[in-house]
Design a protein around this motif. Structure first.
Motif, mmCIF file in Angstrom:
data_model
loop_
_atom_site.group_PDB
_atom_site.id
_atom_site.type_symbol
_atom_site.label_atom_id
_atom_site.label_comp_id
_atom_site.label_asym_id
_atom_site.label_seq_id
_atom_site.Cartn_x
_atom_site.Cartn_y
_atom_site.Cartn_z
ATOM 1 N N THR A 193 0.828 -1.208 0.000
ATOM 2 C CA THR A 193 0.000 0.000 0.000
ATOM 3 C C THR A 193 0.861 1.256 0.000
ATOM 4 O O THR A 193 0.492 2.262 -0.599
ATOM 5 N N LEU A 194 2.034 1.195 0.654
ATOM 6 C CA LEU A 194 2.964 2.326 0.621
ATOM 7 C C LEU A 194 3.472 2.534 -0.793
ATOM 8 O O LEU A 194 3.559 3.676 -1.274
ATOM 9 N N ALA A 195 3.794 1.445 -1.479
ATOM 10 C CA ALA A 195 4.269 1.539 -2.859
ATOM 11 C C ALA A 195 3.207 2.173 -3.757
ATOM 12 O O ALA A 195 3.512 3.020 -4.613
ATOM 13 N N GLN A 196 1.964 1.787 -3.553
ATOM 14 C CA GLN A 196 0.871 2.362 -4.343
ATOM 15 C C GLN A 196 0.725 3.852 -4.058
ATOM 16 O O GLN A 196 0.601 4.666 -4.984
ATOM 17 N N TRP A 197 0.755 4.216 -2.761
ATOM 18 C CA TRP A 197 0.610 5.628 -2.385
ATOM 19 C C TRP A 197 1.743 6.463 -2.949
ATOM 20 O O TRP A 197 1.508 7.538 -3.519
ATOM 21 N N TYR A 198 2.968 5.977 -2.813
ATOM 22 C CA TYR A 198 4.117 6.754 -3.278
ATOM 23 C C TYR A 198 4.109 6.866 -4.800
ATOM 24 O O TYR A 198 4.382 7.945 -5.354
ATOM 25 N N MET A 246 12.961 0.028 -3.817
ATOM 26 C CA MET A 246 12.165 -1.137 -4.196
ATOM 27 C C MET A 246 11.432 -0.886 -5.502
ATOM 28 O O MET A 246 11.418 -1.730 -6.409
ATOM 29 N N LEU A 247 10.830 0.290 -5.625
ATOM 30 C CA LEU A 247 10.118 0.633 -6.854
ATOM 31 C C LEU A 247 11.065 0.692 -8.051
ATOM 32 O O LEU A 247 10.743 0.230 -9.143
ATOM 33 N N HIS A 248 12.241 1.271 -7.827
ATOM 34 C CA HIS A 248 13.205 1.412 -8.922
ATOM 35 C C HIS A 248 13.855 0.083 -9.298
ATOM 36 O O HIS A 248 13.903 -0.285 -10.483
ATOM 37 N N GLN A 249 14.376 -0.615 -8.289
ATOM 38 C CA GLN A 249 15.226 -1.769 -8.560
ATOM 39 C C GLN A 249 14.457 -3.076 -8.729
ATOM 40 O O GLN A 249 14.839 -3.925 -9.525
ATOM 41 N N GLN A 261 11.348 -1.912 -11.416
ATOM 42 C CA GLN A 261 11.851 -1.222 -12.619
ATOM 43 C C GLN A 261 11.024 0.010 -12.978
ATOM 44 O O GLN A 261 10.900 0.362 -14.148
ATOM 45 N N ARG A 262 10.464 0.672 -11.956
ATOM 46 C CA ARG A 262 9.712 1.909 -12.201
ATOM 47 C C ARG A 262 10.668 3.094 -12.067
ATOM 48 O O ARG A 262 10.642 3.853 -11.103
ATOM 49 N N THR A 263 11.517 3.243 -13.051
ATOM 50 C CA THR A 263 12.597 4.231 -12.963
ATOM 51 C C THR A 263 12.107 5.673 -13.017
ATOM 52 O O THR A 263 12.849 6.593 -12.688
ATOM 53 N N GLY A 264 10.871 5.885 -13.408
ATOM 54 C CA GLY A 264 10.351 7.243 -13.501
ATOM 55 C C GLY A 264 9.826 7.800 -12.200
ATOM 56 O O GLY A 264 9.439 8.976 -12.117
ATOM 57 N N VAL A 265 9.814 6.992 -11.142
ATOM 58 C CA VAL A 265 9.315 7.449 -9.846
ATOM 59 C C VAL A 265 10.383 8.316 -9.182
ATOM 60 O O VAL A 265 11.530 7.896 -9.034
ATOM 61 N N TRP A 285 22.106 3.812 -1.710
ATOM 62 C CA TRP A 285 21.016 2.845 -1.673
ATOM 63 C C TRP A 285 19.839 3.260 -2.560
ATOM 64 O O TRP A 285 18.803 2.594 -2.586
ATOM 65 N N GLY A 286 20.002 4.375 -3.259
ATOM 66 C CA GLY A 286 18.947 4.815 -4.157
ATOM 67 C C GLY A 286 17.747 5.405 -3.457
ATOM 68 O O GLY A 286 16.640 5.413 -4.001
ATOM 69 N N LYS A 287 17.944 5.925 -2.240
ATOM 70 C CA LYS A 287 16.846 6.504 -1.472
ATOM 71 C C LYS A 287 16.789 8.018 -1.635
ATOM 72 O O LYS A 287 15.717 8.616 -1.728
ATOM 73 N N LEU A 288 17.959 8.656 -1.621
ATOM 74 C CA LEU A 288 18.059 10.103 -1.780
ATOM 75 C C LEU A 288 18.955 10.419 -2.974
ATOM 76 O O LEU A 288 19.776 9.586 -3.384
#
Length: 322
Positions: A218-223, A252-255, A258-262, A292-295
């Motif tokens: 649900t966090l992934a969907q919201w973000y 998680m979304l990126h790697q 593969q949602r690199t546009g987020v 870590w691809g967070k910031l």
């Protein structure tokens, strides 16, 4: 002199200056149309952070929360049992026998504050158990915070409030239907009680309370829905799972998906008394999160190494200009 002018006048250096910088960055983020997720670790609810956080929620300065199970329930404990709490200002001098005496009186100590088991924990258990059992029998499933929202909206506890309701951050979040995530909820008093009721058979389906991986989905969907429209900031109080769980949603979304546009998180601030150290997540400087691809390189980053029970209310007051 209001808080904002006071801080600008007196907080010129070191952690005091970092507090002002983080507050100004928070304001710029909001003024640019951004949203803010706040994470709560430690015992911030028992420290009565709701006095300042609730107003931040009501005024639209906080748009989502990730907290530990303890912070979720302890705001509600305080709401209904505040008059039974006991402060122990000399807690550093307590002997093992003193601690045993508190145990025998069912007073659970959090540093200088004792939470009364019967008036707080058991009272809330009774109210939430009714919701657990009803959902279980109806074949329905809800997240931990949704069960709390249901208790508050049902009005079962309204005549038992012992503080001004405006000082409860959970009640403010409920009224706003704020998005919330509570990772590791099992590691909490109510989580332990739920396990007990599953073992005893009061609740037949252990999955009646949704947790963990479902929270992340649900966090992934919201973000994914929110971040492309408006930058999402990350305001972290303390360390541990309350901060690590939600910030990981971006890599998680990126790697993994593969949602690199987020977009990455658009602002980051951590308040912690854990000083920078090797191998410590809570003591890691924000730049480490880049790897870590967070910031991102250009993400505004702040860290205030101080007591969150002092710093967080000051920053919130600064943002509110009270």
């Amino acid at each position: 002199m209001n808080i904002r002018d006071f801080c600008r006048t007196h907080f010129k250096h070191f952690n005091a200056a970092a507090l002002v910088d983080a507050s100004e960055g928070y304001l710029r983020h909001l003024e640019g149309g951004g949203k803010m997720l706040v994470t709560l670790a430690g015992a911030m609810s028992t420290a009565e952070l709701g006095i300042s956080l609730a107003e931040m929620i009501r005024q639209g300065k906080v748009h989502a929360i990730c907290c530990t199970g303890a912070n979720l329930e302890e705001d509600l404990f305080n709401l209904v049992a505040h008059e039974f709490y006991e402060r122990v200002p000399n807690y550093r001098d307590l002997t093992p026998k003193d601690e045993q005496g508190l145990l025998e009186r069912h007073m659970n100590r959090v540093t200088d504050t004792c939470i009364p088991e019967m008036e707080a924990m058991r009272r809330i258990e009774t109210a939430v158990l009714e919701e657990w059992v009803a959902a279980d029998q109806a074949g329905q499933r809800y997240f931990p915070h949704e069960f709390f929202y249901r208790v508050l909206r049902g009005g079962k506890l309204r005549d038992r409030y012992q503080i001004d309701p405006k000082n409860s951050w959970l009640l403010a979040a409920c009224e706003k239907n704020l998005p919330m995530w509570v990772p590791g909820w099992e590691d909490s008093t109510l989580g332990n009680m739920y396990a007990g009721h599953c073992i005893s058979g009061d609740v037949k389906n252990v999955h009646t309370v949704r947790t963990g991986i479902e929270y992340m989905t649900t966090l992934a969907q919201w973000y994914t829905e929110t971040a492309p429209r408006t930058s999402v900031g990350f305001f972290q109080i303390g360390g541990g799972i309350a901060g690590d769980f939600p910030i990981c949603v971006v890599p998680m979304l990126h790697q993994d998906l593969q949602r690199t546009g987020v977009p990455l998180w658009g602002y980051f601030c951590q308040i912690s008394d854990s000083t920078t150290s090797y191998g410590s997540y809570s003591g890691a400087v924000p730049n480490e999160k880049i790897t870590w691809g967070k910031l991102g390189v250009d993400t505004p980053k702040y860290i205030v190494e101080s007591d969150a029970s002092i710093v967080a209310p000051l920053i919130f007051a600064y943002v509110l200009d009270t």
